[in-house]
Design a protein around this motif. Structure first.
Motif, short mmCIF file in Angstrom:
data_model
loop_
_atom_site.label_atom_id
_atom_site.label_comp_id
_atom_site.label_asym_id
_atom_site.label_seq_id
_atom_site.Cartn_x
_atom_site.Cartn_y
_atom_site.Cartn_z
N VAL A 78 44.93 41.61 50.58
CA VAL A 78 45.90 41.99 49.54
C VAL A 78 45.17 42.53 48.32
N MET A 79 44.06 41.88 47.99
CA MET A 79 43.32 42.31 46.81
C MET A 79 42.77 43.72 46.99
N VAL A 80 42.26 44.03 48.17
CA VAL A 80 41.73 45.39 48.38
C VAL A 80 42.86 46.41 48.33
N ILE A 81 44.00 46.05 48.94
CA ILE A 81 45.12 47.00 48.94
C ILE A 81 45.60 47.24 47.51
N CYS A 82 45.77 46.17 46.75
CA CYS A 82 46.33 46.32 45.40
C CYS A 82 45.34 46.95 44.43
N ASN A 83 44.06 46.64 44.56
CA ASN A 83 43.11 47.10 43.55
C ASN A 83 42.45 48.42 43.90
N SER A 84 42.29 48.68 45.20
CA SER A 84 41.54 49.88 45.57
C SER A 84 42.43 50.96 46.15
N ILE A 132 52.45 45.60 38.26
CA ILE A 132 52.59 44.21 38.73
C ILE A 132 51.68 43.96 39.92
N LEU A 133 51.66 44.92 40.86
CA LEU A 133 50.82 44.72 42.05
C LEU A 133 49.35 44.63 41.68
N VAL A 134 48.93 45.47 40.74
CA VAL A 134 47.52 45.43 40.33
C VAL A 134 47.19 44.07 39.75
N ASN A 135 48.10 43.52 38.95
CA ASN A 135 47.78 42.22 38.39
C ASN A 135 47.76 41.12 39.44
N ILE A 136 48.61 41.24 40.44
CA ILE A 136 48.52 40.29 41.56
C ILE A 136 47.16 40.44 42.23
N GLY A 137 46.78 41.69 42.47
CA GLY A 137 45.49 41.94 43.12
C GLY A 137 44.34 41.41 42.30
N MET A 138 44.38 41.61 40.99
CA MET A 138 43.26 41.17 40.16
C MET A 138 43.22 39.64 40.07
N ARG A 165 39.89 37.32 41.38
CA ARG A 165 39.17 36.23 40.70
C ARG A 165 39.22 34.95 41.52
N PHE A 166 40.39 34.70 42.11
CA PHE A 166 40.54 33.48 42.91
C PHE A 166 39.57 33.50 44.08
N VAL A 167 39.51 34.66 44.77
CA VAL A 167 38.63 34.74 45.94
C VAL A 167 37.17 34.61 45.53
N ILE A 168 36.79 35.30 44.45
CA ILE A 168 35.39 35.22 44.02
C ILE A 168 35.01 33.77 43.71
N ILE A 169 35.89 33.11 42.95
CA ILE A 169 35.53 31.77 42.47
C ILE A 169 35.52 30.77 43.61
N THR A 170 36.60 30.71 44.38
CA THR A 170 36.68 29.62 45.36
C THR A 170 35.82 29.89 46.59
N ALA A 171 35.79 31.14 47.07
CA ALA A 171 35.05 31.38 48.32
C ALA A 171 33.57 31.08 48.14
N SER A 172 33.02 31.45 46.96
CA SER A 172 31.60 31.22 46.77
C SER A 172 31.27 29.74 46.70
N LEU A 173 32.16 28.97 46.08
CA LEU A 173 31.88 27.53 45.98
C LEU A 173 32.10 26.85 47.33
N ALA A 174 33.08 27.36 48.07
CA ALA A 174 33.39 26.70 49.35
C ALA A 174 32.24 26.83 50.33
N ARG A 175 31.50 27.94 50.26
CA ARG A 175 30.40 28.13 51.21
C ARG A 175 29.15 28.56 50.47
#
Lengths: 457, 144, 361
Positions: free
Chosen positions: A337-343, A366-372, A376-386
């Motif tokens: 979703v993030m790639v679709i909305c942001n790129s 609105i979609l861009v803000n969902i994407g953004m 941030r959510f993916v960057i923050i949580t995915a890196s900590l999770a693994r």
């Protein structure tokens, strides 16, 4: 009938009337909106109370993922705060004329977004009553904050940004407050008069005012870039794979401007209709701001390509696995979703007709803000999770409380913005008058034949 | 004392030019403008605004203050944190940079209030208006 | 040098001779110290592509300060097709790269050569197309400006990641590409800053009437870019310094110990000098200050490239000097011959409007 534009509304009285009309008696729809937003904001504070009373266990944070949705919201709201100063200061320095349509609401947005953003580290702290440990003050324990910590840089950056933005916002509004004082009767007029500090528009006042505005713009421009850089360093100076990467600072700044611009579009399209400001905020102005959206989106896409490409380049298994996990692991729907909305979707801004379609711009905003937010959510949580050690891997899912706080933060932000739209002049009245007059004279001097001429003024 | 009102920027500037060329001392001319007109400043002359010194000194004070605060505070309890040197210049420069901007902006703002004589108690008390039109007020010279 | 103006075929001949001279310089001598050619190539690629990019950006944003310098900045366009040729000369040097012994899917000689050649050629082609439309003030120039800029960003990113970063393989800095294309833009801007003085003197007075305002804007942009450059440099340095990972921080440690002087020189030349010199409004409008500052920036950028490359691929300083002098001469020649090498304005002798008709320099 020809649509009204700034060029054919010349009477300055008309500008004042139109802009200050918003300060009149509110309708029921407005009150309902304020009520709803106030309820959501109340929910935020109630849930925060719950977190304080029962403890941070109510959030979904767990051992490897100790920074999660609350920090995502912090980064998101600081990002939203960015385009305000961008539009005000940078476009001022570059003498872009469409600035006057957006600058006041964008500056207000900056301040409100920063106020909301500032709440999140406090909520995340848990024991919020000791937040003052973050400030440098001579204590009886002779302990100072650790200035090498990016979290302390954050305190300085966000505080500086809030103060400078407030000064910038207020200074830009002083002459408009004096206009409001002249046009509004009674106690309200007096309040505006006090706020305008007795501004009379004398030569002395205007002369120093012009310099001050220039200096504030010159100070705010590098500040805006540094604030989100510093937020990015909260992550990048660690050695967590996926966080520790040099491109983070420009990437976060571009992302912040991207999401902030999207938010400006999302807010001004309804505001323009509701306050009948169509002659002042034209489709041309939206087209200009849509180009900023496209430009920043391209930077974001470039960063995605570079980050993911270089994770495969150097043969570092931790980097490679982290980026593969981000794209293909537990968070893959969010990543898609993030790639679709942001790129991808912002690429539609290459098409002139879509750039000028306010309906599509509103949806895209609105979609861009969902994407953004998701980014941030993916960057923050995915890196900590693994990160490095598979024994310490985990995953994160948000709790109802965190979700409610997130929704509440939007309520609080919109509440502040609605109040602003009724209480303060939403457009820069004096600057619009000045711009209209200058445009008028230029048109007179050049004549139609010289349109697009290369002559330097 | 004579007052003139103008709806139009050009007429206002023309009249202003005529007055100054006609020998009226710039000190005796008071003007009000509904928005900024840089040309008026050129016509009436006057030194460039000294506001830049406020911004400059504010900025320098902020930078120096930021470095002083960080370096003094680490030296007052010199303990190595995170394997970084005691005086870690890169992070400290960052604090200095932020304080440069903070103090520079606040310095410029304070300088503005001082130079523009705001808040103006007299104007507030007299309920003086910020006019919608351009105004030129020529004071009679007391000693001819 | 006054009076020199070459036709297209004459210019091509000179380019061929220059390539032969460079090949001789680089491959005829002893094999030691072969980084000089790479430094020269990286530096001049950034100047040539960057100066066209400055015109593209100003056309895109509708900025007007560059209008009097458009032709001078675009004078680099005939040099761009020369770059793929020079890049071919790099082929025998490719064993400089540590990955040459153990190629990967991305880093192997054929692919390395093919993608860089293709991009250099595509950028040169796009620059040609853009320059023609920009000089004619064709409304379609905006599209070509976008196309050129996209290729430019990709090409400079590859210059960074392939030509320079992979010398220190497996060292990675994700910002390197962005850093390079911003630097190239900075170099183009610095070139513009010098051109105000260098070509302003030979113009008749009428053409230079608009210059003070344009100079102030260029000065302001240079000032802004010095801050931007400083910020990017700091952002890259801070993350590596703070992370202190052995595989990363080695890049800085090696360079700091190889040449502390250069390490101090280039941030001073690219940031401190322009920032401090252009702080005052008066300096921003002065052609002499602008020229001196621009020179400092260009020298700083060259020093930085040298510093990036030298420890990984030792540089022979005589060669470096000779090669840069040769390319400088080529660029000056292209500048002198710009009236004949570049397409006209498409409005008959519309160049006369800006007072440069029949100006053979």
């Amino acid at each position: 009938m020809r649509p009204e534009t700034l060029d054919n509304i010349n009477a300055s009285a008309r500008v004042e009337e139109d802009v200050l009309a918003a300060l009149g008696r509110p309708g029921w729809r407005y009150l309902a909106g304020v009520g709803l937003c106030a309820l959501l904001a109340l929910m935020l504070f109630t849930l925060w109370g719950g977190l304080i009373f029962r403890g941070l266990g109510l959030s979904g944070k767990n051992h490897p993922v100790g920074w999660a949705m609350l920090i995502t919201n912090f980064v998101f709201w600081v990002g939203i705060a960015h385009s305000g100063t961008l539009i005000s200061a940078v476009l001022f320095l570059f003498r872009a004329r469409f600035r006057t349509s957006f600058n006041r609401s964008a500056e207000a947005m900056t301040i409100f977004a920063l106020m909301v953003a500032g709440l999140f580290p406090l909520i995340h702290l848990g024991r919020v009553w000791v937040f003052y440990y973050l400030l440098p003050y001579p204590s009886e324990r002779l302990i100072w904050p650790n200035f090498r910590s990016p979290l302390v840089w954050d305190v300085f950056a966000v505080t500086t940004y809030l103060i400078v933005s407030l000064v910038f916002f207020y200074v830009g509004m002083i002459p408009d407050l004096a206009v409001a004082r002249r046009r509004l009767p009674g106690v309200r007029g007096r309040i505006y008069g006090l706020l305008s500090l007795g501004w009379q528009g004398t030569l002395r006042q205007w002369r120093h005012y012009g310099r001050l505005y220039l200096f504030l713009a010159a100070f705010a421009t590098p500040l805006v870039a540094s604030v989100h850089s510093i937020v990015s360093w909260d992550f990048a100076v660690s050695i967590v794979p996926g966080w520790h990467t040099t491109i983070f600072a420009p990437y976060f700044v571009a992302g912040a401007i991207f999401s902030g611009t999207a938010m400006v579009i999302t807010l001004t399209i309804p505001m323009r209709r509701w306050l009948r400001l169509e002659p002042y905020i034209t489709v041309d102005h939206f087209e200009a701001i849509a180009k900023i959206l496209l430009f920043t989106s391209l930077i974001i896409t470039y960063t995605y390509l570079v980050e993911h490409g270089l994770s495969l380049y150097g043969g570092n298994p931790f980097e490679r696995d982290q980026y593969l996990y981000r794209a293909l692991g537990d968070y893959r729907p969010l990543f898609a979703v993030m790639v679709i909305c942001n790129s991808l979707l912002p690429l539609t801004m290459f098409i002139r007709r879509l750039r000028r379609s306010l309906a599509w711009l509103f949806i895209l905003g609105i979609l861009v803000n969902i994407g953004m937010w998701l980014e941030r959510f993916v960057i923050i949580t995915a890196s900590l999770a693994r990160d490095y050690d598979p024994y310490a891997w985990g995953s994160y899912n948000f709790s109802v409380v965190e979700f409610g706080i997130t929704i509440g933060s939007f309520g609080l932000f919109f509440l502040l913005f609605l109040l602003f739209a009724r209480l303060l002049p939403v457009l820069a009245v004096t600057e619009i008058k000045q711009g209209a007059e200058e445009r008028h004279e230029e048109a007179g001097m050049q004549g139609a034949s010289e349109r697009g001429s290369e002559a330097y003024p | 004392m004579a007052s003139y009102y103008f709806d139009n920027r050009e007429e206002f500037l023309e009249r202003l030019r005529a007055l100054v060329d006609g020998g009226a001392a710039p000190e005796t001319i008071r003007i009000r403008m509904p928005y900024q007109v840089p040309e008026a400043e050129e016509i009436l002359g006057g030194r460039p605004s000294p506001l830049r010194f406020f911004a400059l000194f504010g900025g320098l004070a902020g930078f120096g203050g930021g470095l002083a605060l960080t370096i003094y505070s680490v030296l007052s309890w010199p303990i190595i944190v995170g394997g970084k040197p005691i005086v870690s210049l890169p992070p400290f420069l960052l604090i200095g940079y932020l304080l440069t901007i903070l103090c520079g902006s606040l310095g410029a703002f304070a300088g503005f209030l001082l130079l523009a004589r705001l808040p103006s108690g007299a104007a507030l008390a007299a309920d003086a208006e910020f006019p919608e039109r351009f105004v030129i007020i020529v004071e009679e010279e007391e000693r001819p | 040098m006054s009076g020199v103006s070459l036709s297209r075929s004459g210019f091509l001949l000179v380019l061929a001779l220059a390539a032969a001279a460079l090949a001789l310089l680089e491959h005829g001598g002893p094999a030691a110290g072969r980084g000089a050619f790479l430094v020269t190539l990286v530096f001049w690629t950034s100047i040539a592509q960057g100066s066209v990019a400055v015109v593209a950006v100003t056309d895109l944003t509708g900025a007007r300060w560059s209008a009097p310098l458009r032709r001078e900045l675009l004078a680099a366009v005939p040099l761009l097709p020369f770059l793929p040729l020079l890049f071919l000369l790099l082929w025998p040097l490719s064993d400089l790269y540590p990955w040459a012994a153990a190629p990967t899917a991305w880093l192997n000689r054929p692919f390395f050569l093919a993608r860089n050649l293709a991009l250099l050629a595509a950028t040169a082609g796009a620059a040609q197309l853009f320059a023609r439309r920009s000089l004619r003030r064709d409304p379609a120039r905006v599209r070509f400006a976008i196309a050129y800029l996209l290729l430019y960003v990709t090409c400079q990113s590859l210059v960074a990641f392939d030509w320079v970063m992979s010398l220190s393989y497996p060292w990675v800095s994700t910002m390197f590409g962005a850093y390079f294309f911003v630097e190239a833009l900075y170099a183009g801007l610095a070139l513009a800053g010098m051109l105000f003085l260098l070509s302003g003197r030979r113009r008749p007075g009428e053409a230079t009437a608009a210059w003070p305002a344009a100079r102030r804007d260029a000065g302001l942009l240079l000032f802004g870019f010095s801050i931007l450059w400083g910020g990017l440099f700091f952002a890259q340095f801070l993350v590596i310094w703070y992370g202190n990972l052995p595989e990363e921080v080695r890049f800085i440690a090696v360079r700091l110990s190889a040449s502390p002087e250069l390490c101090a020189f280039f941030p001073a030349a690219c940031f401190a000098v322009p920032f401090l010199a252009l702080l005052s409004a008066r300096a921003k409008g002065s052609a002499a200050v602008l020229c001196a500052v621009s020179l400092s920036v260009l020298l700083g950028l060259l020093a930085e490239k040298l510093l990036f490359i030298h420890p990984a691929a030792p540089v022979r300083f005589g060669g470096l000097l000779a090669e840069n002098a040769l390319l400088l001469a080529l660029w000056l020649l292209a500048m002198r011959s710009r009236e004949r090498l570049l397409p006209g304005d498409g409005e008959g002798n519309a160049a006369g409007r800006e007072g440069r008709s029949g100006e053979g320099c």
